[in-house]
Every structure is written in structure tokens, then in C-alpha cells.
Design an enzyme around this catalytic site. Sequence first.
Site, PDB file in Angstrom:
ATOM      1  N   ASN A  11       0.864  -1.180   0.000  1.00 13.26           N
ATOM      2  CA  ASN A  11       0.000   0.000   0.000  1.00 13.26           C
ATOM      3  C   ASN A  11       0.903   1.233   0.000  1.00 13.26           C
ATOM      4  O   ASN A  11       1.502   1.560   1.020  1.00 13.26           O
ATOM      5  CB  ASN A  11      -0.895  -0.026   1.253  1.00 13.26           C
ATOM      6  CG  ASN A  11      -1.736   1.224   1.384  1.00 13.26           C
ATOM      7  OD1 ASN A  11      -1.798   2.048   0.475  1.00 13.26           O
ATOM      8  ND2 ASN A  11      -2.408   1.361   2.527  1.00 13.26           N
ATOM      9  N   LYS A  13       0.014   4.242  -0.250  1.00 11.94           N
ATOM     10  CA  LYS A  13      -0.650   5.414   0.349  1.00 11.94           C
ATOM     11  C   LYS A  13      -0.430   6.630  -0.568  1.00 11.94           C
ATOM     12  O   LYS A  13      -0.402   6.463  -1.787  1.00 11.94           O
ATOM     13  CB  LYS A  13      -0.157   5.629   1.778  1.00 11.94           C
ATOM     14  CG  LYS A  13      -0.285   4.351   2.616  1.00 11.94           C
ATOM     15  CD  LYS A  13      -0.104   4.553   4.089  1.00 11.94           C
ATOM     16  CE  LYS A  13      -0.257   3.226   4.811  1.00 11.94           C
ATOM     17  NZ  LYS A  13      -0.183   3.343   6.260  1.00 11.94           N
ATOM     18  N   HIS A  96      -9.467   0.919   4.889  1.00 17.01           N
ATOM     19  CA  HIS A  96      -8.202   1.142   5.603  1.00 17.01           C
ATOM     20  C   HIS A  96      -8.472   2.086   6.775  1.00 17.01           C
ATOM     21  O   HIS A  96      -9.305   2.985   6.682  1.00 17.01           O
ATOM     22  CB  HIS A  96      -7.166   1.746   4.644  1.00 17.01           C
ATOM     23  CG  HIS A  96      -5.789   1.753   5.235  1.00 17.01           C
ATOM     24  ND1 HIS A  96      -5.397   2.701   6.155  1.00 17.01           N
ATOM     25  CD2 HIS A  96      -4.746   0.913   5.084  1.00 17.01           C
ATOM     26  CE1 HIS A  96      -4.154   2.442   6.534  1.00 17.01           C
ATOM     27  NE2 HIS A  96      -3.732   1.354   5.898  1.00 17.01           N
ATOM     28  N   GLU A  98      -6.965   4.535   7.796  1.00 16.57           N
ATOM     29  CA  GLU A  98      -6.805   5.960   7.469  1.00 16.57           C
ATOM     30  C   GLU A  98      -8.056   6.491   6.769  1.00 16.57           C
ATOM     31  O   GLU A  98      -8.402   7.664   6.925  1.00 16.57           O
ATOM     32  CB  GLU A  98      -5.533   6.168   6.624  1.00 16.57           C
ATOM     33  CG  GLU A  98      -4.286   5.996   7.488  1.00 16.57           C
ATOM     34  CD  GLU A  98      -3.064   5.452   6.776  1.00 16.57           C
ATOM     35  OE1 GLU A  98      -3.004   5.487   5.536  1.00 16.57           O
ATOM     36  OE2 GLU A  98      -2.155   4.973   7.485  1.00 16.57           O
ATOM     37  N   GLU A 164      -5.045  -5.009  10.553  1.00 10.78           N
ATOM     38  CA  GLU A 164      -4.025  -3.974  10.760  1.00 10.78           C
ATOM     39  C   GLU A 164      -4.336  -3.241  12.062  1.00 10.78           C
ATOM     40  O   GLU A 164      -5.171  -2.314  12.065  1.00 10.78           O
ATOM     41  CB  GLU A 164      -4.048  -2.957   9.610  1.00 10.78           C
ATOM     42  CG  GLU A 164      -3.701  -3.539   8.264  1.00 10.78           C
ATOM     43  CD  GLU A 164      -3.130  -2.460   7.332  1.00 10.78           C
ATOM     44  OE1 GLU A 164      -2.014  -2.672   6.839  1.00 10.78           O
ATOM     45  OE2 GLU A 164      -3.785  -1.436   7.119  1.00 10.78           O
ATOM     46  N   GLY A 170       2.811   2.329  10.883  1.00 14.49           N
ATOM     47  CA  GLY A 170       3.786   3.417  10.790  1.00 14.49           C
ATOM     48  C   GLY A 170       4.508   3.735  12.089  1.00 14.49           C
ATOM     49  O   GLY A 170       5.159   4.764  12.204  1.00 14.49           O
ATOM     50  N   SER A 209       3.622  -2.081  10.313  1.00 17.67           N
ATOM     51  CA  SER A 209       5.068  -2.138  10.573  1.00 17.67           C
ATOM     52  C   SER A 209       5.709  -3.462  10.185  1.00 17.67           C
ATOM     53  O   SER A 209       6.631  -3.934  10.853  1.00 17.67           O
ATOM     54  CB  SER A 209       5.368  -1.804  12.041  1.00 17.67           C
ATOM     55  OG  SER A 209       5.041  -0.456  12.315  1.00 17.67           O
TER      56      SER A 209
HETATM   57  P1  13P Z   1       3.241   0.429   7.610  1.00 16.54           P
HETATM   58  O1  13P Z   1       3.734  -0.860   7.024  1.00 16.54           O
HETATM   59  O2  13P Z   1       3.964   1.640   7.088  1.00 16.54           O
HETATM   60  O3  13P Z   1       3.151   0.363   9.103  1.00 16.54           O
HETATM   61  O4  13P Z   1       1.727   0.632   7.082  1.00 16.54           O
HETATM   62  C1  13P Z   1       0.830  -0.415   7.201  1.00 16.54           C
HETATM   63  C2  13P Z   1      -0.392  -0.086   6.437  1.00 16.54           C
HETATM   64  O5  13P Z   1      -1.158   0.784   6.822  1.00 16.54           O
HETATM   65  C3  13P Z   1      -0.632  -0.812   5.187  1.00 16.54           C
HETATM   66  O6  13P Z   1      -1.930  -0.612   4.724  1.00 16.54           O
END
Ligand code: 13P
Length: 247
Positions: A11, A13, A96, A98, A164, A170, A209
Site C-alpha cells: 500500500n 498510500k 483502511h 486511514e 491492521e 507506521g 510495521s
Molecule cells: P506500515 O507498514 O507503514 O506500518 O503501514 C501499514 C499499512 O497501513 C498498510 O496498509
Amino acid sequence: MRIHRPLIAGNWKMHGLRGSAGELEKIIAGARKLPEVEMVICPPATLIMSFAATAFGSPITVGGQDCHAEAVGAFTGDISAEMLKDAGATAVIVGHSERRRYHGESDAVVQAKANAAFRAGLIAIVCVGETRAEREAGRALAVVGSQIEGSLPEGAGDFVVAYEPVWAIGTGLTPTPGDVAAMHHFIRERLESRYSESGQGVRILYGGSVKPTNARELLAVKNVDGALVGGASLVAEEFLKIASACR
Ligand code: 13P
């Protein structure tokens, strides 16, 4: 029950410009040496068409990061699942954390998007996960249980669940393998009770992560059928190391 290969999804983003195509090319070259792993890259919408063209005929497929529930309409700025499909995508991430957080997406909205993905012939990667406060309050299973209940597609189509934990995204933090095992077992039970036998074949990804340093340990956990990778998917070498940890 369908037996799938493990899935490593990247992803990106809101990262990536046309110049990022070089990273995709490196991922494609590495993926040719890992036929036992399925890999999808979800770049920003602006890059889907060109990435799909570059990846055509390769082991890499391309996905979207979100879609609208409707196929067409007066929804300024939105992109439908049918449009993603038309641009060359084979999958789409929905729900997601976010999107849930910054765009106020409810379980019902996420479910409508997952249904849209099915309608358009895309694999929905449906995200669920608890916040730190919810985990500390001992409510992680309850929260994920209700997200599963409310946001998975109505039919037993081709979809993937991504667990997740919000606090792991992150941050460099990850749950213990024991906590991941407990959550994935719980999700598997819910899938089986809702979709009966086909629930056994739904892949459950872990995300949050995931790095080359912890991928092997996380991917070895029972009912972890792959990973949804954020930051580390932006660098071909790291993404490929994570994929090779499936072996
Ligand atoms: P990270 O791997 O940067 O922690 O992000 C995970 C994520 O949100 C994937 O959709």
C-alpha cells in the site's frame, strides 16, 4: 475451498510520482524469482494505469487504495471500482483505518465498497483493526469482531481480510506473534461461521510495521496468509525481502 498462494500487498498510500516506475520495475524483476508468492502493488490512483501497463504479463498486479460504492454518478473526486478495473487494477483496498479515520468511513460504507469491488470483478482487501485504547481496554477482539460483521461483503466472493492494528501502522510497533495468532484464529472462526467452507479459503493478511526484520516471524504465524505492507513497500528491495520471507 480454494487454495491460494500467500499474498503480499504493498500500500503506497499518498506516495509516488511517475518517476517511481523504476521501483515498480525492480519489484517486477524480483517477483519473477518468487512464483510461490502473489504480489500486488496499490499505488496512488494517478499511477494505476501506467503501473498496470508496465506490469502487464508480469507476476505483479496492481490495485487501488479505495473506491466509491456506486459505479457512476455525481460524486466529484471519487473513483468507482469499475473505473479501477478499467484502468487495469485487479484489487482494491477498502476500509483502511486511514479512510475510516480521516474520511469517517463506517462499517456500512466499507461493506458497500467491498460489494462494489465484487460487482466490478476486483478482489477487495478489507481492512480491520483496533486502536491502542481499544486494545488496552481489552476490547480488541470485540472491535475487530464487529468490523468483520459490518464491513465484509455480503456474498462469499473473492476477498481478502487485512488485520491492521491501528497502533502498529507506521509506528515500528507490532503485536506479539501470540497476539497475532489469537486475532487471526478469531477472524478465521468468524469467516467460517459466516461463509462456511469458503471462509476457510479467505486469506487473512497481517499489516502494521511489517519489515524485512520481522516478516519471517509474523508470516510464520498460523492463519497469517500474507501481509499488507505500507512504508516498506515503497522500496523494492525491502518489499521483495518481505515477500521472500513467505518461503
Ligand atoms: P506500515 O507498514 O507503514 O506500518 O503501514 C501499514 C499499512 O497501513 C498498510 O496498509
